[in-house]
Scaffold this motif. Structure first.
Motif, PDB file in Angstrom:
ATOM      1  N   HIS A   1       0.821  -1.209   0.000  1.00 47.81           N
ATOM      2  CA  HIS A   1       0.000   0.000   0.000  1.00 47.81           C
ATOM      3  C   HIS A   1       0.862   1.270   0.000  1.00 47.81           C
ATOM      4  O   HIS A   1       1.783   1.367  -0.792  1.00 47.81           O
ATOM      5  CB  HIS A   1      -1.012  -0.051   1.145  1.00 47.81           C
ATOM      6  CG  HIS A   1      -1.999  -1.185   0.993  1.00 47.81           C
ATOM      7  ND1 HIS A   1      -1.673  -2.490   1.319  1.00 47.81           N
ATOM      8  CD2 HIS A   1      -3.256  -1.217   0.509  1.00 47.81           C
ATOM      9  CE1 HIS A   1      -2.697  -3.271   1.055  1.00 47.81           C
ATOM     10  NE2 HIS A   1      -3.674  -2.523   0.559  1.00 47.81           N
TER      11      HIS A   1
ATOM     12  N   THR B   1       2.824  -0.016   6.374  1.00 42.91           N
ATOM     13  CA  THR B   1       1.757  -0.965   6.061  1.00 42.91           C
ATOM     14  C   THR B   1       2.389  -2.260   5.575  1.00 42.91           C
ATOM     15  O   THR B   1       3.273  -2.246   4.725  1.00 42.91           O
ATOM     16  CB  THR B   1       0.825  -0.407   4.963  1.00 42.91           C
ATOM     17  OG1 THR B   1       0.296   0.849   5.403  1.00 42.91           O
ATOM     18  CG2 THR B   1      -0.319  -1.361   4.668  1.00 42.91           C
TER      19      THR B   1
ATOM     20  N   THR C   1       1.296  -6.467   4.512  1.00 39.26           N
ATOM     21  CA  THR C   1       0.236  -7.426   4.196  1.00 39.26           C
ATOM     22  C   THR C   1       0.688  -8.805   4.637  1.00 39.26           C
ATOM     23  O   THR C   1       1.837  -9.193   4.420  1.00 39.26           O
ATOM     24  CB  THR C   1      -0.075  -7.404   2.684  1.00 39.26           C
ATOM     25  OG1 THR C   1      -0.600  -6.104   2.353  1.00 39.26           O
ATOM     26  CG2 THR C   1      -1.095  -8.462   2.297  1.00 39.26           C
TER      27      THR C   1
ATOM     28  N   SER D   1      -1.841  -3.308   9.410  1.00 42.38           N
ATOM     29  CA  SER D   1      -1.771  -4.707   8.986  1.00 42.38           C
ATOM     30  C   SER D   1      -2.969  -5.078   8.135  1.00 42.38           C
ATOM     31  O   SER D   1      -4.112  -4.848   8.522  1.00 42.38           O
ATOM     32  CB  SER D   1      -1.707  -5.610  10.215  1.00 42.38           C
ATOM     33  OG  SER D   1      -0.614  -5.238  11.026  1.00 42.38           O
ATOM     34  N   ARG D   2      -2.696  -5.648   6.981  1.00 42.29           N
ATOM     35  CA  ARG D   2      -3.737  -6.095   6.049  1.00 42.29           C
ATOM     36  C   ARG D   2      -3.626  -7.601   5.888  1.00 42.29           C
ATOM     37  O   ARG D   2      -2.525  -8.149   5.912  1.00 42.29           O
ATOM     38  CB  ARG D   2      -3.540  -5.448   4.687  1.00 42.29           C
ATOM     39  CG  ARG D   2      -3.337  -3.957   4.747  1.00 42.29           C
ATOM     40  CD  ARG D   2      -4.545  -3.242   4.323  1.00 42.29           C
ATOM     41  NE  ARG D   2      -4.275  -1.813   4.225  1.00 42.29           N
ATOM     42  CZ  ARG D   2      -5.214  -0.930   4.040  1.00 42.29           C
ATOM     43  NH1 ARG D   2      -6.455  -1.306   3.920  1.00 42.29           N
ATOM     44  NH2 ARG D   2      -4.913   0.344   3.962  1.00 42.29           N
TER      45      ARG D   2
ATOM     46  N   ASP E   1      -3.560  -2.682  -5.182  1.00 41.87           N
ATOM     47  CA  ASP E   1      -3.925  -2.652  -3.754  1.00 41.87           C
ATOM     48  C   ASP E   1      -4.493  -1.306  -3.340  1.00 41.87           C
ATOM     49  O   ASP E   1      -5.501  -1.244  -2.631  1.00 41.87           O
ATOM     50  CB  ASP E   1      -2.714  -2.984  -2.876  1.00 41.87           C
ATOM     51  CG  ASP E   1      -2.381  -4.468  -2.847  1.00 41.87           C
ATOM     52  OD1 ASP E   1      -3.249  -5.291  -3.217  1.00 41.87           O
ATOM     53  OD2 ASP E   1      -1.251  -4.818  -2.435  1.00 41.87           O
TER      54      ASP E   1
ATOM     55  N   ASN F   1      -8.333  -0.476  -2.125  1.00 36.10           N
ATOM     56  CA  ASN F   1      -8.592   0.098  -0.803  1.00 36.10           C
ATOM     57  C   ASN F   1      -8.665   1.621  -0.862  1.00 36.10           C
ATOM     58  O   ASN F   1      -8.258   2.295   0.079  1.00 36.10           O
ATOM     59  CB  ASN F   1      -7.486  -0.333   0.170  1.00 36.10           C
ATOM     60  CG  ASN F   1      -7.507  -1.822   0.406  1.00 36.10           C
ATOM     61  OD1 ASN F   1      -8.406  -2.334   1.040  1.00 36.10           O
ATOM     62  ND2 ASN F   1      -6.518  -2.516  -0.124  1.00 36.10           N
TER      63      ASN F   1
END
Length: 197
Positions: A74, A92, A94, A111-112, A145, A149
């Motif tokens: 991201h 960020t 993932t 956190s994704r 991404d 989002n």
């Protein structure tokens, strides 16, 4: 050469950072890390990560070491790929679905979670700003991404990133659309491409 000298040499080879894992692999007793810290040759930056006193602490490398399943993504990946000039206030990462992200969140990491089938799509290794290896999503995956989002990402950042991508020599529109199809953002990516191309 003493163990402490060996540890210092190892740290110098890796941009001033040495990990407990590297020490174990080199068959050096871990107590020597503690001694190195006590004598001022190193300081403990995080659990298992030690840094020479005159070296800038590499937060991204430390996070990668602490959370090896995390991939920078991201806004953080946009920054690493020079598609934005905004330094992220929080990094960020993932993670694959099912991974416990509590510790990462507690550390301030945005956190994704993503399905395992999409977790490795676009994964590359690159250097952090401090020149250490970290895992990051490539440019095309990152664009997908942030478009996916976009409700949580500043619209100006998304627009600027897309414009910068279109101007870049290394763009790969075919790969972008392949990823867009897999990540189910084809219509959003197509819209940006129609406007910008």
């Amino acid at each position: 050469m003493t163990y402490i000298e060996q540890i210092s040499d190892m740290a110098k080879q890796f941009n001033g950072i040495v990990t407990a894992t590297q020490i174990t692999e080199a068959k050096i007793p871990r107590r020597c890390l503690t001694e190195s810290v006590e004598k001022g040759f190193l300081y403990k930056a995080s659990r298992g990560v030690y840094v020479l006193p005159n070296v800038w602490e590499d937060e991204m490398f430390i996070l990668q070491y602490k959370y090896p399943k995390g991939i920078f993504s991201h806004e953080t990946a946009l920054y690493l790929h020079n598609l934005t000039d905004r330094t992220p206030s929080n990094y960020t990462m993932t993670f694959p679905k099912g991974y416990n992200i509590t510790a990462a969140k507690t550390s301030g990491v945005v956190s994704r979670l993503v399905n395992l089938g999409n977790y490795g799509v676009g994964l590359i290794e690159m250097q952090s700003p401090c020149k250490n290896k970290i895992k990051v999503y490539d440019i095309e995956r990152t664009l997908c991404d942030i478009v996916k989002n976009s409700s949580t990402c500043d619209v100006q950042i998304v627009n600027a990133a897309m414009k910068n991508y279109i101007k870049s020599k290394g763009k790969n529109i075919n790969k972008l659309f392949e990823y867009a199809k897999q990540l189910k953002v084809t219509s959003q990516i197509a819209h940006y491409m129609e406007v910008l191309l």
